[in-house]
Design a protein around this motif. Structure first.
Motif, short mmCIF file in Angstrom:
data_model
loop_
_atom_site.label_atom_id
_atom_site.label_comp_id
_atom_site.label_asym_id
_atom_site.label_seq_id
_atom_site.Cartn_x
_atom_site.Cartn_y
_atom_site.Cartn_z
N ASN A 27 -23.66 45.34 11.14
CA ASN A 27 -23.99 44.14 11.91
C ASN A 27 -22.85 43.87 12.88
O ASN A 27 -21.70 43.73 12.48
N PHE A 28 -23.18 43.81 14.16
CA PHE A 28 -22.16 43.62 15.17
C PHE A 28 -21.91 42.12 15.39
O PHE A 28 -22.85 41.33 15.40
N ASP A 29 -20.66 41.79 15.57
CA ASP A 29 -20.31 40.37 15.76
C ASP A 29 -20.69 39.85 17.13
O ASP A 29 -21.17 38.72 17.27
N ASP A 30 -20.47 40.64 18.17
CA ASP A 30 -20.65 40.11 19.52
C ASP A 30 -21.06 41.19 20.52
O ASP A 30 -20.37 41.44 21.50
N PRO A 31 -22.20 41.88 20.31
CA PRO A 31 -22.64 42.87 21.29
C PRO A 31 -23.12 42.18 22.56
O PRO A 31 -23.61 41.05 22.53
N ARG A 32 -22.99 42.88 23.68
CA ARG A 32 -23.44 42.32 24.96
C ARG A 32 -24.14 43.42 25.75
O ARG A 32 -23.70 44.57 25.77
N LEU A 33 -25.22 43.04 26.39
CA LEU A 33 -25.93 43.94 27.29
C LEU A 33 -25.84 43.36 28.69
O LEU A 33 -26.31 42.24 28.94
N LEU A 34 -25.21 44.10 29.60
CA LEU A 34 -25.09 43.67 30.98
C LEU A 34 -26.11 44.42 31.83
O LEU A 34 -26.22 45.65 31.74
N ILE A 35 -26.85 43.70 32.64
CA ILE A 35 -27.75 44.29 33.63
C ILE A 35 -27.16 43.92 35.00
O ILE A 35 -27.12 42.75 35.36
N VAL A 36 -26.68 44.94 35.71
CA VAL A 36 -25.98 44.72 36.98
C VAL A 36 -26.89 45.19 38.11
O VAL A 36 -27.35 46.34 38.12
N VAL A 37 -27.15 44.31 39.06
CA VAL A 37 -28.07 44.59 40.16
C VAL A 37 -27.29 44.53 41.48
O VAL A 37 -26.65 43.51 41.77
N ASP A 38 -27.32 45.61 42.23
CA ASP A 38 -26.77 45.65 43.59
C ASP A 38 -27.94 45.69 44.56
O ASP A 38 -28.77 46.60 44.51
N ASN A 39 -27.99 44.71 45.46
CA ASN A 39 -29.16 44.54 46.32
C ASN A 39 -28.74 44.43 47.78
O ASN A 39 -28.02 43.50 48.16
N SER A 40 -29.16 45.39 48.60
CA SER A 40 -28.93 45.30 50.04
C SER A 40 -30.24 45.10 50.79
O SER A 40 -30.29 45.27 52.02
N ILE A 41 -31.32 44.77 50.06
CA ILE A 41 -32.61 44.43 50.67
C ILE A 41 -32.64 42.91 50.84
O ILE A 41 -32.44 42.17 49.87
N GLY A 42 -32.90 42.44 52.02
CA GLY A 42 -32.78 41.02 52.34
C GLY A 42 -33.97 40.19 51.94
O GLY A 42 -34.53 39.47 52.78
N LEU A 43 -34.36 40.28 50.67
CA LEU A 43 -35.51 39.52 50.17
C LEU A 43 -35.13 38.82 48.88
O LEU A 43 -34.42 39.40 48.05
N PRO A 44 -35.60 37.60 48.65
CA PRO A 44 -35.43 36.98 47.33
C PRO A 44 -36.28 37.72 46.31
O PRO A 44 -37.49 37.86 46.49
N ILE A 45 -35.64 38.23 45.26
CA ILE A 45 -36.33 39.09 44.29
C ILE A 45 -36.08 38.56 42.88
O ILE A 45 -34.96 38.25 42.50
N GLU A 46 -37.16 38.48 42.12
CA GLU A 46 -37.10 38.07 40.72
C GLU A 46 -37.46 39.26 39.84
O GLU A 46 -38.37 40.03 40.16
N PRO A 47 -36.74 39.47 38.73
CA PRO A 47 -37.11 40.57 37.83
C PRO A 47 -38.34 40.23 37.01
O PRO A 47 -38.54 39.08 36.60
N ARG A 48 -39.18 41.23 36.78
CA ARG A 48 -40.30 41.09 35.85
C ARG A 48 -40.09 42.10 34.74
O ARG A 48 -40.09 43.31 34.99
N ILE A 49 -39.91 41.63 33.53
CA ILE A 49 -39.61 42.50 32.40
C ILE A 49 -40.92 43.03 31.81
O ILE A 49 -41.67 42.30 31.17
N ASN A 50 -41.18 44.30 32.05
CA ASN A 50 -42.34 44.94 31.42
C ASN A 50 -42.01 45.37 30.00
O ASN A 50 -42.85 45.32 29.11
N ASN A 51 -40.76 45.83 29.81
CA ASN A 51 -40.33 46.30 28.50
C ASN A 51 -38.81 46.22 28.45
O ASN A 51 -38.13 46.69 29.36
N LEU A 52 -38.29 45.63 27.40
CA LEU A 52 -36.86 45.63 27.13
C LEU A 52 -36.71 45.56 25.62
O LEU A 52 -37.14 44.59 24.99
#
Length: 503
Positions: free
Chosen positions: A245-270
């Motif tokens: 059992n882990f005390d403090d695991p973290r999952l980072l999702i890092v997004v680099d975006n050079s497309i000039g549009l407001p974008i929201e993520p849609r999670i199909n599977n995680l």
């Protein structure tokens, strides 16, 4: 039942030992009555073992010397080229009047304000109405090259009655289209040989494909598919039993975006994929619609990239409940929704070199809890020649520089992976190293033992194909607080065999 708190990093150290230990061939001279063979011989810090044994993991050393294990996914990307796909026209568009309007609706919901053509060609065709000569000047005011309005002249030679006259292919690359796609005026001025204006009913235009290096406007709601991916997680591949059992695991999702549009993520599977191929969903209120919007460059920031980092931890997700030693991978499938609220007022842009890159990091800090956790690794013993031995002595030496206790046992395993016998009647117990108050090792715990196998035992283990070393971890006696492993902590394990041959 043991229940103890240790560093996650220790588990990596122990489970990786088999990749570092070699079993050299014995150097046995003819008629020699006795010889020795090293089986396990390793002394390594945790950092050295991580560098050698696991291509997936990298690690960070904190200022206090403790470690974090970091597992990375491959970068998942969607490029602007995948969005700005060529839109085929491949048809002659009539220009029925001297002032006509063309309308291109190639992207649903898009209201264009500005665009730049890329790798396009335009041509004109007309059927000569009689044998007179004509000169046709065609203008498209919204097509600009270097600020100048597009203009082209198509000549019909004399005596061409009934013939189709085709213009050259005109390269549109770099031409800028302004003020939208829904009202593109095409104006022509056709004159005969006497310089009188005439109308030509058969004039047409053809653009082979609509391809753009830049689009600017209101895009409406668009869904962009991003390939799925995963983070391999093989730290605990050789466990026998127990739970981590882990005390403090973290999952980072890092997004680099050079497309000039407001974008929201849609999670199909995680989710977390277990060794039994079961998918345990990873949930978080961060993924409720409208909660996260990726940062993006504004119109005055074309060419820049903006970064957004999403962190899933024990306070905002169920990661603490689903991430265990039986985890095989973290899998994810995330789509991008541009203008998720179907905003028709905000102006965005896409340039052909723009990208949306998503990468993920699974970070496992050094603290965790383990219950009844036992690991193993296998080693060949062909060189022991048990069938010719009258006595076989195993010498085990362990210098434990780890801040936790270690248990050790050897099983003899048959070719069919059946356990034949064990070396020791009960697992060997090696105390933890002596620690200072700040957690540094003052003195390793040293342990030596020899175990000799004679006739009955030798004949029993003779079918063995290999030995399996089991290593368990125990909380030092009298300590209940969390124990941290530092980068310089190390363990030295030596196992050798001395064989006496039958005379």
């Amino acid at each position: 039942m043991y229940k103890f708190t240790i560093s996650l990093s220790i588990l990596v150290l122990i489970s990786s030992c088999g990749d570092l230990f070699d079993l050299p061939d014995a150097d046995l001279a003819p008629h020699q009555a006795e010889y020795a063979i090293p089986i396990i011989n390793s002394k390594a810090t945790l950092m050295e073992i991580l560098e050698v044994t696991d291509e997936q993991v990298r690690f960070a050393i904190q200022p206090n010397g403790t470690l974090e294990l970091i597992y990375n996914s491959d970068a998942l990307s969607i490029s602007a080229d995948e969005i700005l796909l060529p839109f085929p026209i491949l048809a002659d568009v009539p220009i029925p009047d001297s002032i006509s309007v063309l309308n291109f609706n190639f992207l649903a919901g898009f209201r264009g304000e500005r665009a730049i053509f890329k790798n396009n060609s335009l041509s004109f065709k007309v059927t000569s109405p009689d044998s007179d000569s004509y000169s046709i000047t065609i203008r498209i005011p919204k097509f600009l090259r270097d600020g100048q309005e597009f203009s082209y002249t198509l000549d019909i030679p004399v005596n061409s009655s009934g013939l189709d006259i085709q213009s050259d292919f005109i390269d549109l690359t770099g031409i800028e289209l302004q003020s939208g796609f829904d009202q593109i005026e095409v104006i022509y001025d056709a004159r005969n040989a006497a310089d009188n204006r005439v109308e030509l009913s058969s004039l047409t235009a053809r653009i082979d494909f609509l391809i753009f290096s830049y689009l600017e406007g209101s895009f409406g709601r668009q869904v962009f598919d991003i390939p799925s991916g995963e983070i391999p997680f093989n730290t605990f591949r050789n466990y026998i039993s127990g739970q981590v059992n882990f005390d403090d695991p973290r999952l980072l999702i890092v997004v680099d975006n050079s497309i000039g549009l407001p974008i929201e993520p849609r999670i199909n599977n995680l989710g977390v994929v277990t060794r039994a191929n079961e998918l345990l969903p990873l949930t978080s209120p961060l993924f409720f619609p409208g909660t996260i919007l990726f940062d993006y460059p504004e119109l005055n920031e074309v060419g820049l990239s903006k970064q957004t980092t999403i962190e899933l931890n024990k306070t905002n997700s169920n990661i603490l409940d689903v991430l265990t030693e039986q985890t095989e991978a973290v899998s994810f499938d995330i789509d991008a929704i541009a203008f998720p609220n179907n905003d028709q007022e905000t102006i965005g842009f896409i340039r052909d070199d723009g990208r949306l890159d998503i990468r993920s990091e699974l970070i496992l800090p050094v603290a965790g809890t383990v219950e009844d956790y036992v690991l193993f690794d296998d080693y060949p013993i062909d060189s022991l020649v048990i069938s010719e031995a009258s006595a076989l002595t195993f010498n085990l030496g362990i210098d434990n520089g780890l801040p936790v206790g270690v248990t050790f046992q050897i099983h003899f395993v048959g070719q069919a992976y059946n356990i034949i016998d064990s070396l020791f009647a009960a697992p060997i117990q090696i105390p933890a190293a002596t620690l200072a108050a700040d957690g540094t090792v003052i003195e390793p715990s040293e342990f030596l033992v020899a175990e000799t196998l004679l006739d009955d035992k030798l004949r029993k283990i003779e079918p063995s194909g290999f030995i399996r070393a089991y290593i368990g971890l125990t909380q030092p006696e009298g300590r209940t607080e969390s124990i941290t492993v530092q980068a310089e902590h190390q363990v030295n394990i030596r196992l050798g065999a001395r064989i006496k041959l039958q005379e």
